[in-house]
Design an enzyme around this catalytic site. Sequence first.
Site, short mmCIF file in Angstrom:
data_model
loop_
_atom_site.label_atom_id
_atom_site.label_comp_id
_atom_site.label_asym_id
_atom_site.label_seq_id
_atom_site.Cartn_x
_atom_site.Cartn_y
_atom_site.Cartn_z
N HIS A 30 0.79 -1.23 0.00
CA HIS A 30 0.00 0.00 0.00
C HIS A 30 0.83 1.28 0.00
O HIS A 30 0.29 2.37 -0.15
CB HIS A 30 -0.95 0.04 1.21
CG HIS A 30 -0.27 0.42 2.48
ND1 HIS A 30 0.39 -0.49 3.26
CD2 HIS A 30 -0.12 1.63 3.09
CE1 HIS A 30 0.91 0.14 4.30
NE2 HIS A 30 0.62 1.42 4.24
C1 UD1 Z 1 -2.02 6.07 5.35
C2 UD1 Z 1 -0.69 6.56 5.92
C3 UD1 Z 1 0.31 5.41 5.92
C4 UD1 Z 1 -0.27 4.19 6.63
C5 UD1 Z 1 -1.58 3.83 5.95
C6 UD1 Z 1 -2.22 2.61 6.57
C7 UD1 Z 1 -0.23 8.95 5.49
C8 UD1 Z 1 0.60 9.89 4.73
N1 UD1 Z 1 -0.11 7.65 5.13
O1 UD1 Z 1 -1.80 5.78 3.99
O2 UD1 Z 1 1.48 5.81 6.60
O3 UD1 Z 1 0.64 3.11 6.52
O4 UD1 Z 1 -2.47 4.94 6.04
O5 UD1 Z 1 -3.32 2.20 5.83
O6 UD1 Z 1 -0.96 9.35 6.38
N2 UD1 Z 1 -9.06 5.19 1.01
C9 UD1 Z 1 -10.32 4.63 0.94
N3 UD1 Z 1 -10.94 4.35 2.13
C10 UD1 Z 1 -10.40 4.63 3.34
C11 UD1 Z 1 -9.11 5.21 3.37
C12 UD1 Z 1 -8.46 5.49 2.21
O7 UD1 Z 1 -10.87 4.37 -0.11
O8 UD1 Z 1 -11.03 4.32 4.37
C13 UD1 Z 1 -8.36 5.46 -0.27
C14 UD1 Z 1 -8.64 6.82 -0.82
O9 UD1 Z 1 -8.72 6.70 -2.20
C15 UD1 Z 1 -7.40 7.61 -0.48
C16 UD1 Z 1 -6.31 6.54 -0.50
O10 UD1 Z 1 -6.96 5.36 -0.05
O11 UD1 Z 1 -7.17 8.62 -1.38
C17 UD1 Z 1 -5.15 6.87 0.40
O12 UD1 Z 1 -5.60 7.10 1.73
P1 UD1 Z 1 -4.74 7.99 2.77
O13 UD1 Z 1 -5.37 7.94 4.08
O14 UD1 Z 1 -4.44 9.30 2.17
O15 UD1 Z 1 -3.36 7.25 2.84
P2 UD1 Z 1 -3.01 5.70 2.96
O16 UD1 Z 1 -2.46 5.26 1.67
O17 UD1 Z 1 -4.13 4.90 3.54
#
Ligand code: UD1
Length: 365
Positions: free
Chosen positions: A207
Amino acid sequence: MKKILTVIGARPQFIKAAPVSKQFLNSEGVCREILVHTGQHYDWEMSEVFFQQLGLRKPHYHLGVGSQTHARQTGTMLARLEEVILAEGPDAVLVYGDTNSTLAGALCAAKLNLPVAHVEAGLRSYKKSMPEEINRVLTDHMSNWLFVPTKQGMANLQKEGLEEGVHLVGDVMLDTALLVQEVLSRQKPICERFGVSPESYAVATVHRAENTDNPSNLQDLLIGLAQLPIAVLMPTHPRTRHAMTTHGIDVKSLDNIRFCEPLGYLEISDLIAHSKLVLTDSGGLQKEALFHGKPCVTLREETEWTETVESGWNMLSGSDPAAILDSASMQMHANHRPPFRELCDQYYGGGKASERIVSALIAEV
Ligand code: UD1
């Protein structure tokens, strides 16, 4: 009575906060915890399931921030957190790990002149292109209490001149793993749901932005995993699923990989515990593999958890398919690793990290 305001928001933070929050509940009367969920993760399987399975208390506030660009996500958190912190007037703000929720919580508190406590302080990849590295370095430098999981973390902080307020406490993720040990031992292996038997499969997760946002890295990783000689079960983070669609990756050519939705804590722990091998770019899973005595291949060029590699339980492969296959083969056939339970005690504090954190906060806030 002291009041600590905890900020969490992303999946690994629910896992880390669970045992600490339990300690706060045991200390009610002396210290009260106010729990704030930023809403960074919002899908049921990325958030709510962890509250249910780990008995984490319902947040007092949910800020509903959701997915946005890094600046907008962090900025929205800052503005909404400021209102809550001003209304609650806590004695300190507690944050976990290295996500945007961590940075927002620490920065908001620091700007309001409130002391900050950071759990999982001192970890470094020394790779500034990782958003997590920026978040953790800045958070450490704003913190008054730095709760460090490992000796390597202590050495990293010393190099940056951070010595005051530093406590070596162990890893709260080991505390969480021990909390659910008994429930897991009563559970039927969930791998059967995926049509595989215990010890006959690998678990993989991917991820990190460095892997998902770069089409050739993601393609390479998946090609490597698809060529493994055993079935690969891959609970898929929403970021990765989006990236696979956006980059037009054809999953039909990857039939050795069984993709599924992200799993709850009990399910992923059980899947690891009955696997032959773990392959991951997650920091948490590298250690969870060790907690269950399973070898790991880390799909990155570096790790913050260097002791897992030094012990032989973990190997770094990067994203090159040949390197993934070689590392997996070496890890599946290696013998003579030091006993993992002793390493968990030696490296990660033997399950007492949360107790140490809450005792220090009660004594020092
Ligand atoms: C975040 C953390 C990372 C951690 C990870 C665990 C930051 C910079 N990164 O990354 O360190 O290891 O969480 O999972 O804070 N999305 C969904 N549903 C959700 C959450 C996210 O669909 O419930 C999708 C969205 O399209 C979003 C993408 O995942 O744009 C990324 O989510 P985001 O929370 O920005 O970062 P993670 O990649 O989850």
